[in-house]
Design a protein around this motif. Structure first.
Motif, PDB file in Angstrom:
ATOM      1  N   MET A   1     -33.843  -3.767 -30.062  1.00  0.00           N
ATOM      2  CA  MET A   1     -33.915  -5.150 -29.572  1.00  0.00           C
ATOM      3  C   MET A   1     -35.306  -5.723 -29.827  1.00  0.00           C
ATOM      4  O   MET A   1     -36.316  -5.058 -29.627  1.00  0.00           O
ATOM      5  CB  MET A   1     -33.623  -5.129 -28.072  1.00  0.00           C
ATOM      6  N   LEU A   2     -35.332  -6.947 -30.288  1.00  0.00           N
ATOM      7  CA  LEU A   2     -36.623  -7.579 -30.550  1.00  0.00           C
ATOM      8  C   LEU A   2     -37.173  -8.200 -29.281  1.00  0.00           C
ATOM      9  O   LEU A   2     -36.466  -8.858 -28.544  1.00  0.00           O
ATOM     10  CB  LEU A   2     -36.476  -8.673 -31.612  1.00  0.00           C
ATOM     11  N   CYS A   3     -38.422  -7.950 -29.065  1.00  0.00           N
ATOM     12  CA  CYS A   3     -39.048  -8.512 -27.863  1.00  0.00           C
ATOM     13  C   CYS A   3     -40.059  -9.556 -28.314  1.00  0.00           C
ATOM     14  O   CYS A   3     -40.975  -9.263 -29.062  1.00  0.00           O
ATOM     15  CB  CYS A   3     -39.735  -7.391 -27.097  1.00  0.00           C
ATOM     16  N   LYS A   4     -39.847 -10.777 -27.913  1.00  0.00           N
ATOM     17  CA  LYS A   4     -40.781 -11.847 -28.288  1.00  0.00           C
ATOM     18  C   LYS A   4     -41.807 -12.000 -27.179  1.00  0.00           C
ATOM     19  O   LYS A   4     -41.436 -12.081 -26.012  1.00  0.00           O
ATOM     20  CB  LYS A   4     -40.076 -13.197 -28.429  1.00  0.00           C
ATOM     21  N   SER A   5     -43.016 -12.064 -27.552  1.00  0.00           N
ATOM     22  CA  SER A   5     -44.006 -12.366 -26.517  1.00  0.00           C
ATOM     23  C   SER A   5     -45.166 -13.107 -27.139  1.00  0.00           C
ATOM     24  O   SER A   5     -45.420 -12.996 -28.331  1.00  0.00           O
ATOM     25  CB  SER A   5     -44.489 -11.092 -25.842  1.00  0.00           C
ATOM     26  N   ILE A   6     -45.836 -13.850 -26.336  1.00  0.00           N
ATOM     27  CA  ILE A   6     -46.997 -14.583 -26.800  1.00  0.00           C
ATOM     28  C   ILE A   6     -48.167 -13.613 -26.845  1.00  0.00           C
ATOM     29  O   ILE A   6     -48.459 -12.946 -25.874  1.00  0.00           O
ATOM     30  CB  ILE A   6     -47.315 -15.731 -25.821  1.00  0.00           C
ATOM     31  N   PRO A 354     -56.089 -27.397 -32.479  1.00  0.00           N
ATOM     32  CA  PRO A 354     -54.755 -26.849 -32.638  1.00  0.00           C
ATOM     33  C   PRO A 354     -54.154 -26.387 -31.314  1.00  0.00           C
ATOM     34  O   PRO A 354     -54.876 -26.154 -30.345  1.00  0.00           O
ATOM     35  CB  PRO A 354     -55.005 -25.624 -33.523  1.00  0.00           C
ATOM     36  N   ALA A 355     -52.795 -26.274 -31.293  1.00  0.00           N
ATOM     37  CA  ALA A 355     -52.102 -25.440 -30.321  1.00  0.00           C
ATOM     38  C   ALA A 355     -51.800 -24.145 -31.058  1.00  0.00           C
ATOM     39  O   ALA A 355     -51.309 -24.194 -32.177  1.00  0.00           O
ATOM     40  CB  ALA A 355     -50.803 -26.103 -29.882  1.00  0.00           C
ATOM     41  N   LEU A 356     -52.121 -23.019 -30.459  1.00  0.00           N
ATOM     42  CA  LEU A 356     -51.890 -21.734 -31.129  1.00  0.00           C
ATOM     43  C   LEU A 356     -50.770 -21.001 -30.405  1.00  0.00           C
ATOM     44  O   LEU A 356     -50.889 -20.675 -29.225  1.00  0.00           O
ATOM     45  CB  LEU A 356     -53.174 -20.898 -31.122  1.00  0.00           C
ATOM     46  N   ILE A 357     -49.683 -20.785 -31.115  1.00  0.00           N
ATOM     47  CA  ILE A 357     -48.507 -20.104 -30.555  1.00  0.00           C
ATOM     48  C   ILE A 357     -48.307 -18.865 -31.421  1.00  0.00           C
ATOM     49  O   ILE A 357     -48.038 -18.990 -32.614  1.00  0.00           O
ATOM     50  CB  ILE A 357     -47.271 -21.025 -30.618  1.00  0.00           C
ATOM     51  N   ASN A 358     -48.485 -17.705 -30.831  1.00  0.00           N
ATOM     52  CA  ASN A 358     -48.520 -16.485 -31.641  1.00  0.00           C
ATOM     53  C   ASN A 358     -47.487 -15.509 -31.107  1.00  0.00           C
ATOM     54  O   ASN A 358     -47.677 -14.905 -30.062  1.00  0.00           O
ATOM     55  CB  ASN A 358     -49.931 -15.897 -31.571  1.00  0.00           C
ATOM     56  N   LEU A 359     -46.390 -15.367 -31.825  1.00  0.00           N
ATOM     57  CA  LEU A 359     -45.280 -14.545 -31.358  1.00  0.00           C
ATOM     58  C   LEU A 359     -45.222 -13.235 -32.114  1.00  0.00           C
ATOM     59  O   LEU A 359     -45.295 -13.218 -33.340  1.00  0.00           O
ATOM     60  CB  LEU A 359     -43.956 -15.288 -31.567  1.00  0.00           C
ATOM     61  N   ALA A 360     -45.059 -12.152 -31.367  1.00  0.00           N
ATOM     62  CA  ALA A 360     -44.976 -10.834 -31.993  1.00  0.00           C
ATOM     63  C   ALA A 360     -43.561 -10.311 -31.912  1.00  0.00           C
ATOM     64  O   ALA A 360     -42.940 -10.357 -30.859  1.00  0.00           O
ATOM     65  CB  ALA A 360     -45.910  -9.871 -31.282  1.00  0.00           C
ATOM     66  N   ASN A 361     -43.063  -9.827 -33.019  1.00  0.00           N
ATOM     67  CA  ASN A 361     -41.866  -9.005 -32.987  1.00  0.00           C
ATOM     68  C   ASN A 361     -42.339  -7.581 -32.770  1.00  0.00           C
ATOM     69  O   ASN A 361     -42.894  -6.967 -33.677  1.00  0.00           O
ATOM     70  CB  ASN A 361     -41.124  -9.078 -34.322  1.00  0.00           C
ATOM     71  N   HIS A 362     -42.147  -7.064 -31.566  1.00  0.00           N
ATOM     72  CA  HIS A 362     -42.650  -5.724 -31.291  1.00  0.00           C
ATOM     73  C   HIS A 362     -41.827  -4.677 -32.012  1.00  0.00           C
ATOM     74  O   HIS A 362     -40.627  -4.831 -32.225  1.00  0.00           O
ATOM     75  CB  HIS A 362     -42.667  -5.465 -29.782  1.00  0.00           C
ATOM     76  N   ILE A 363     -42.494  -3.613 -32.385  1.00  0.00           N
ATOM     77  CA  ILE A 363     -41.815  -2.482 -33.018  1.00  0.00           C
ATOM     78  C   ILE A 363     -40.992  -1.799 -31.925  1.00  0.00           C
ATOM     79  O   ILE A 363     -41.480  -1.569 -30.830  1.00  0.00           O
ATOM     80  CB  ILE A 363     -42.852  -1.499 -33.597  1.00  0.00           C
ATOM     81  N   VAL A 364     -39.723  -1.519 -32.241  1.00  0.00           N
ATOM     82  CA  VAL A 364     -38.894  -0.889 -31.198  1.00  0.00           C
ATOM     83  C   VAL A 364     -39.261   0.582 -31.089  1.00  0.00           C
ATOM     84  O   VAL A 364     -39.736   1.191 -32.020  1.00  0.00           O
ATOM     85  CB  VAL A 364     -37.387  -1.018 -31.506  1.00  0.00           C
TER      86      VAL A 364
END
Ligand code: NAG
Ligand code: NAG
Ligand code: NAG
Ligand code: NAG
Ligand code: NAG
Ligand code: NAG
Ligand code: NAG
Length: 364
Positions: A1-6, A354-364
């Motif tokens: 499952m992909l976990c999105k987080s800032i 800027p607005a900085l929006i940085n999303l990580a797809n965490h390694i499962v």
């Protein structure tokens, strides 16, 4: 499952700034003598470029190198502070496993020395062509633990990766092909750093197929939030526009799932924003959140649910994550047009960024 987080938008918006005691490394930076430079090169695993400078440089290219130098000076102070905190075990920066601590410090010391050489190289170009070299400033950092600091380093380095694209294009437009090869070598170098930082954060090392672009004025604006004071007048020394930055509010990972985000920016000193002051609530108020994601054309979403507190605008805008696969860094600008065909056109229509929006797809 992909976990999105800032990764760090929240840290950037934090107001809990503190100013460290010593900011520059004690190795002669920014003006090392020959012996000190040789020690820095040893730590950096390589030397400054030792070929001759290009025969000429367009005066329009001087600010490009001033921004690179200004940014690298901040990075030197940041990594020096981080190394100091980890080494001395400042609360929040304690790493209990000795081998891990040694390994991280070894990498960070090399990164620090490499950033010093990036700064010194840019300073050399500026002074060779008669420009003003920006001296290191006094900085404030919002981070108070090692994960927060690595997240912030990952975010500002990603911003730099986009900004160096703008530098390459600017040099090319100015007829200065000479330094493009060296700038290209630094883009790859900084990308290696973000890959390492992302691994530490359990995110996939390679961020996107095409890294998000940016503008010199967006990086320059973001850097202002870290400045306490400089020994020179910033605006008259470095002729690059400064915009108020945009904070991303609330639990953004929830907002991302809902595909809308809430932003706020102080437009007090923005004369182009005056016609919009107090114009609340309208869905068609003529303002847009325009995103850079990857190498996509600028993506504009109408500003909705606007409210003003004095000249501070708070608003919502769609964040169409799924449609555009907006993993990694997205850079937002509050613009007066929703039909912008190039990064430069976005800059010209910007009220805040800027607005900085940085999303990580965490390694499962
Ligand atoms: C180092 O620690 C101080 C004190 O907690 C903190 O204010 C500063 O932001 C830290 N430096 C970095 C780069 O996180
Ligand atoms: C210098 O840069 C400016 C701005 O990009 C450009 O208009 C001009 O043609 C350049 N000069 C030369 C000699 O290339
Ligand atoms: C967002 O944050 C602001 C201030 O931090 C708070 O007043 C507001 O209630 C929050 N909105 C939502 C939808 O959580
Ligand atoms: C998503 O937004 C709706 C309102 O648009 C809200 O009712 C819901 O609680 C939000 N979802 C989460 C997980 O916060
Ligand atoms: C607006 O400009 C004034 C004068 O330069 C300055 O003191 C103030 O901090 C600025 N306010 C904002 C929100 O940028
Ligand atoms: C609009 O803003 C108000 C507070 O300013 C908030 O309570 C409400 O949830 C927002 N609505 C949307 C659709 O974002
Ligand atoms: C968007 O701008 C282009 C020119 O840059 C113009 O041809 C087009 O008509 C514009 N579209 C809208 C919807 O305004």
């Amino acid at each position: 499952m992909l976990c999105k987080s800032i990764l760090s938008a929240a840290v950037l918006a934090s107001s809990a700034f503190a100013r460290p005691a010593s900011q520059l490394p004690a190795d002669g930076f920014p003006n090392p003598d020959a012996k000190q430079l040789s020690a820095i090169s040893g730590e950096a695993d390589g030397t400054l470029p030792n070929g001759p400078p290009p025969p000429t440089l367009n005066a329009s290219s001087i600010p490009i190198f001033q921004l690179i130098n200004f940014n690298e000076n901040f990075e030197v102070a940041f990594f020096n502070s981080l190394i100091h905190n980890i080494t001395t075990g400042v609360s929040g920066f304690q790493i209990p496993f000795d081998q891990e601590k040694k390994a991280l410090l070894s990498v960070l010391r090399t990164v620090l020395a490499q950033e010093e050489l990036h700064s010194i190289n840019a300073a050399g170009v500026i002074s060779h062509f008669g420009g003003v070299v920006p001296a290191p400033c006094v900085y404030k950092f919002p981070t108070t633990d090692v994960i927060g600091a690595i997240s912030l380093a990952e975010t500002f380095t990603s911003l730099v990766l986009g900004t160096l694209q703008d530098a390459s294009e600017g040099l090319s437009i100015n007829g200065d092909h000479g330094p493009v090869r060296a700038v290209g070598s630094v883009i790859g170098q900084e990308g290696e750093q973000t890959g390492y930082f992302r691994s530490l954060l359990n995110a996939r090392p390679s961020e996107k197929p095409f890294l998000t672009t940016s503008l010199a004025e967006f990086a320059f604006s973001a850097l202002q939030d870290f400045i306490v004071s400089c020994p020179f007048d910033i605006a008259s020394t470095i002729p690059i526009p400064i915009h108020p930055t945009i904070a991303v509010l609330n639990d953004s990972s929830v907002a991302v799932k809902n595909e809308s985000l809430t932003f706020t920016a102080d437009l007090t000193n923005v004369s182009a924003a005056q016609p919009f002051y107090g114009n609340a609530g309208a869905v068609d108020m003529g303002l847009f959140m325009t995103y850079f994601t990857g190498q996509d054309a600028p993506l504009s979403m109408p500003v909705t649910n606007a409210s003003w507190t004095g000249n501070v605008l708070t608003f919502t805008a769609a964040f169409p994550y799924h449609e555009y696969v907006m993993d990694g860094l997205t850079i937002g600008a509050l613009t007066t047009s929703g039909n912008l065909s190039s990064p430069a056109a976005v800059g010209a229509a910007t009220l805040a960024a800027p607005a900085l929006i940085n999303l990580a797809n965490h390694i499962v």
